[in-house]
Design a protein around this motif. Structure first.
Motif, short mmCIF file in Angstrom:
data_model
loop_
_atom_site.label_atom_id
_atom_site.label_comp_id
_atom_site.label_asym_id
_atom_site.label_seq_id
_atom_site.Cartn_x
_atom_site.Cartn_y
_atom_site.Cartn_z
N TRP A 1 37.57 61.46 -9.67
CA TRP A 1 37.96 60.07 -9.43
C TRP A 1 39.30 60.02 -8.71
O TRP A 1 40.10 60.95 -8.80
N ILE B 1 42.81 57.61 -8.08
CA ILE B 1 43.64 56.48 -8.49
C ILE B 1 44.64 56.24 -7.36
O ILE B 1 45.45 57.11 -7.04
N GLY C 1 44.17 58.06 -15.62
CA GLY C 1 44.95 58.01 -14.39
C GLY C 1 45.81 56.76 -14.31
O GLY C 1 46.96 56.82 -13.83
N CYS C 2 45.29 55.63 -14.76
CA CYS C 2 46.09 54.40 -14.76
C CYS C 2 47.25 54.50 -15.73
O CYS C 2 48.36 54.04 -15.43
N THR D 1 39.47 57.57 -15.20
CA THR D 1 39.99 56.37 -14.52
C THR D 1 41.06 55.69 -15.37
O THR D 1 42.07 55.22 -14.84
N THR D 2 40.83 55.61 -16.68
CA THR D 2 41.83 54.99 -17.57
C THR D 2 43.04 55.90 -17.73
O THR D 2 44.18 55.45 -17.70
N SER E 1 41.78 51.77 -9.55
CA SER E 1 41.05 52.89 -10.15
C SER E 1 39.58 52.50 -10.30
O SER E 1 39.17 51.38 -9.99
N ASN F 1 41.41 48.54 -12.81
CA ASN F 1 40.52 49.67 -13.08
C ASN F 1 39.11 49.11 -13.18
O ASN F 1 38.61 48.81 -14.28
#
Length: 291
Positions: free
Chosen positions: A276, A278, A129-130, A126-127, A246, A220
């Motif tokens: 996940w 995003i 992807g951000c 998730t991080t 996210s 996120n």
């Protein structure tokens, strides 16, 4: 203190497993580390205060895997978990721990974040992807007012500050401890004068209201709070403003997208990374009534 260790061959599978363990609500770990095994493969270590059964771990990750449980000295688990985290490259960014500071000095957009009590070291999809979304978006256009909503460790706000030197950047989290950790990381990365941090639930803070509208919001967090925030974010983002959402499992993406479509956002793209999603969305039209 006990450590659960899993070894897999594929780095994508390793990141997915680490993410599922880190996000577990029923059995939250104290820390999770991911590093390359000597020779071949990837090692995921999860640390727990009390002993945990291998079957619990396999239940969390939803797969049959060989899980080794062992006791570790209480005073060593933080250092061990941090030292095992390798640097993560995400577009122009390199996220590393203090143990890899020498590597970071060679990289223009290095970000130093140690594993700790606040979420966000870029090892989680998730991080990561951000960070990739920030890299892509800031190559395409300039953003003047940016909000990192649910900032955790502060890594995303720091990334924005690295590539948008003229932007006004605000970071918030509902957890005061996360804000404290993020503030430490911001100063460690020599950006204390660039990023303002506040403890706030959602958008409920005078500073956030004064600084709105934000032409880029990175959130996120988790799917349910994202859905609840859709209408509020629509009032805090101007037309053509961008939100990056996210913390969304693939099974939750449709519901999140539906909430934001109803609030006046249009999908720009949806990226899938290790289970996940995003979402990058653009605000359409005018502000909702009642702004």
């Amino acid at each position: 203190m006990h450590r659960a260790r899993i070894i897999v061959n594929d780095v994508g599978a390793a990141r997915s497993i680490a993410g599922l363990i880190e996000e577990s609500v029923t059995h939250p770990p104290l820390a999770v580390s991911l590093f390359e095994a000597p020779g071949n493969g990837w090692i995921i270590d999860a640390y727990y205060e009390d002993a945990i059964e291998p079957a619990v771990i396999t239940g969390i990750i939803g797969a049959d895997a060989r899980v080794a449980i062992e006791a570790v000295p209480d005073e060593n688990w933080v250092a061990v978990s941090q030292a095992g985290l390798p640097p993560v490259a995400a577009g122009r960014f390199l996220v590393h721990g203090s143990h890899d500071r020498a590597i970071g000095r060679k990289h223009r957009n290095a970000i130093e974040i140690d594993a700790g009590e606040a979420f966000g070291t870029a090892h989680h999809a998730t991080t990561l992807g951000c960070l990739l979304a920030i890299d892509r978006l800031t190559r395409q256009r300039h953003f003047g007012r940016v909000l990192d909503l649910g900032c955790g460790s502060g890594v995303l706000a720091i990334a924005v500050a690295r590539v948008l030197p003229a932007a006004t950047i605000t970071a918030s989290d509902f957890d005061p401890e996360a804000v404290r950790v993020a503030r430490e990381n911001v100063h460690k990365n020599a950006l204390g004068d660039r990023i303002n941090l506040v403890a706030a639930l959602g958008l409920e803070h005078p500073l956030l209201r004064r600084r709105a509208p934000f032409d880029l919001v990175i959130a996120n967090i988790l799917a349910e709070p994202l859905i609840r925030l859709a209408q509020r974010l629509a009032k805090a983002v101007p037309p053509q403003g961008i939100v990056v959402l996210s913390g969304i499992l693939q099974s939750q993406a449709a519901a999140v997208l539906a909430a934001y479509t109803a609030a006046g956002f249009a999908r720009v793209r949806a990226d899938r990374l290790n289970g996940w999603v995003i979402l990058t969305l653009e605000r359409r039209g005018q502000y909702p009534q009642g702004r």
